[in-house]
Write a protein that holds these residues in place. Structure first.
Motif, mmCIF file in Angstrom:
data_model
loop_
_atom_site.group_PDB
_atom_site.id
_atom_site.type_symbol
_atom_site.label_atom_id
_atom_site.label_comp_id
_atom_site.label_asym_id
_atom_site.label_seq_id
_atom_site.Cartn_x
_atom_site.Cartn_y
_atom_site.Cartn_z
ATOM 1 N N ALA A 34 37.664 -54.679 -12.448
ATOM 2 C CA ALA A 34 36.908 -55.234 -11.322
ATOM 3 C C ALA A 34 36.946 -54.291 -10.127
ATOM 4 O O ALA A 34 35.939 -54.109 -9.432
ATOM 5 N N LEU A 35 38.086 -53.672 -9.908
ATOM 6 C CA LEU A 35 38.220 -52.720 -8.809
ATOM 7 C C LEU A 35 37.321 -51.513 -9.029
ATOM 8 O O LEU A 35 36.698 -51.011 -8.090
ATOM 9 N N CYS A 36 37.226 -51.055 -10.271
ATOM 10 C CA CYS A 36 36.331 -49.942 -10.594
ATOM 11 C C CYS A 36 34.890 -50.320 -10.287
ATOM 12 O O CYS A 36 34.146 -49.541 -9.686
ATOM 13 N N PHE A 37 34.481 -51.498 -10.696
ATOM 14 C CA PHE A 37 33.109 -51.937 -10.445
ATOM 15 C C PHE A 37 32.841 -52.109 -8.953
ATOM 16 O O PHE A 37 31.746 -51.824 -8.481
ATOM 17 N N ARG A 92 41.977 -51.748 -1.334
ATOM 18 C CA ARG A 92 42.099 -51.855 -2.797
ATOM 19 C C ARG A 92 43.378 -52.593 -3.183
ATOM 20 O O ARG A 92 43.367 -53.443 -4.079
ATOM 21 N N ASN A 93 44.472 -52.275 -2.510
ATOM 22 C CA ASN A 93 45.738 -52.944 -2.827
ATOM 23 C C ASN A 93 45.721 -54.408 -2.411
ATOM 24 O O ASN A 93 46.332 -55.242 -3.076
ATOM 25 N N ARG A 94 45.028 -54.736 -1.341
ATOM 26 C CA ARG A 94 44.900 -56.144 -0.957
ATOM 27 C C ARG A 94 44.092 -56.911 -1.996
ATOM 28 O O ARG A 94 44.411 -58.063 -2.308
ATOM 29 N N PHE A 95 43.034 -56.280 -2.515
ATOM 30 C CA PHE A 95 42.250 -56.921 -3.573
ATOM 31 C C PHE A 95 43.112 -57.144 -4.804
ATOM 32 O O PHE A 95 43.086 -58.228 -5.407
ATOM 33 N N ARG A 96 43.897 -56.121 -5.179
ATOM 34 C CA ARG A 96 44.808 -56.269 -6.321
ATOM 35 C C ARG A 96 45.779 -57.427 -6.084
ATOM 36 O O ARG A 96 45.995 -58.258 -6.960
ATOM 37 N N LYS A 97 46.369 -57.430 -4.909
ATOM 38 C CA LYS A 97 47.372 -58.450 -4.583
ATOM 39 C C LYS A 97 46.770 -59.847 -4.630
ATOM 40 O O LYS A 97 47.358 -60.758 -5.223
ATOM 41 N N THR A 111 34.085 -50.343 -6.577
ATOM 42 C CA THR A 111 33.956 -49.026 -5.965
ATOM 43 C C THR A 111 32.823 -48.219 -6.569
ATOM 44 O O THR A 111 32.621 -47.067 -6.205
ATOM 45 N N GLY A 112 32.099 -48.816 -7.521
ATOM 46 C CA GLY A 112 30.948 -48.134 -8.092
ATOM 47 C C GLY A 112 31.270 -47.199 -9.232
ATOM 48 O O GLY A 112 30.465 -46.361 -9.602
ATOM 49 N N VAL A 113 32.454 -47.334 -9.792
ATOM 50 C CA VAL A 113 32.856 -46.507 -10.924
ATOM 51 C C VAL A 113 32.910 -47.391 -12.152
ATOM 52 O O VAL A 113 33.626 -48.391 -12.172
ATOM 53 N N GLU A 114 32.128 -47.039 -13.162
ATOM 54 C CA GLU A 114 32.154 -47.836 -14.378
ATOM 55 C C GLU A 114 33.193 -47.250 -15.312
ATOM 56 O O GLU A 114 33.110 -46.086 -15.701
ATOM 57 N N PRO A 115 34.196 -48.037 -15.691
ATOM 58 C CA PRO A 115 35.247 -47.508 -16.566
ATOM 59 C C PRO A 115 34.704 -47.219 -17.961
ATOM 60 O O PRO A 115 33.847 -47.932 -18.472
#
Length: 170
Positions: free
Chosen positions: A135-138, A82-87, A140-144
């Motif tokens: 985007a990270l929520c989506f 997740r942090n690599r995706f953020r970065k 991981t399958g979590v809709e904000p």
């Protein structure tokens, strides 16, 4: 004027490389500590009351302990990913900025200098961070929940308290 929480979020995004490195070291340490422990049965003394002790036998349960090891390592790997995706997403955004804006942001959030940054740039930066988190929520399958994404505070303390309670689901 930028909200102190937004300042912290921005600083955390500029420190993602450090966070990833810390997680990698933690994963290695956890793995090393697991294999350094005794994996045979042993005797422990436990305190039952203030003056009474009992001797018990503790056994290493490979089925449970190895499962815990791999569960923990998987959790750490997910955090790293997740942090690599953020970065990567954040670096892509920063690469599209004009050089002078990038230098100001790095000077303020990496070097800690007092630099004047335009409100438009800060708004754009925070909007990009919100998009990355969404985007990270989506991924991981979590809709904000759109109502809980942003909480705007104003001068009315009671209204702010009510908004924050709604935000944290209290």
């Amino acid at each position: 004027m930028l909200d102190p929480f937004d300042e912290i979020v921005i600083q955390n995004y500029f420190a993602l490389s450090n966070r990833i490195a810390v997680l990698m070291r933690y994963k290695e340490q956890y793995h090393r500590e697991f294999y350094m422990q005794t994996m045979s049965s042993h005797i422990d003394f436990i305190r039952i009351s203030e003056t009474k002790y009992e001797m018990i036998t503790r056994g290493f349960r490979p089925d449970k302990e190895v499962e815990k090891l791999y569960t923990c390592l998987e959790m750490i790997d997910r955090r790293i990913e997740r942090n690599r995706f953020r970065k990567q997403s954040f670096e892509d955004y920063l690469a599209d900025l004009p050089m002078e804006d990038l230098e100001r942001l790095e000077s303020k959030y990496i070097d800690g200098n007092e630099v004047e940054i335009s409100n438009e740039l800060l708004a754009s930066l925070l909007e990009e961070i919100d998009e990355i988190e969404t985007a990270l929520c989506f991924r991981t399958g979590v809709e904000p929940d759109p109502e809980k994404i942003a909480v705007d505070l104003n001068e009315d303390v009671e209204e702010n308290l009510e908004r924050l309670c709604d935000f944290f689901a209290i």
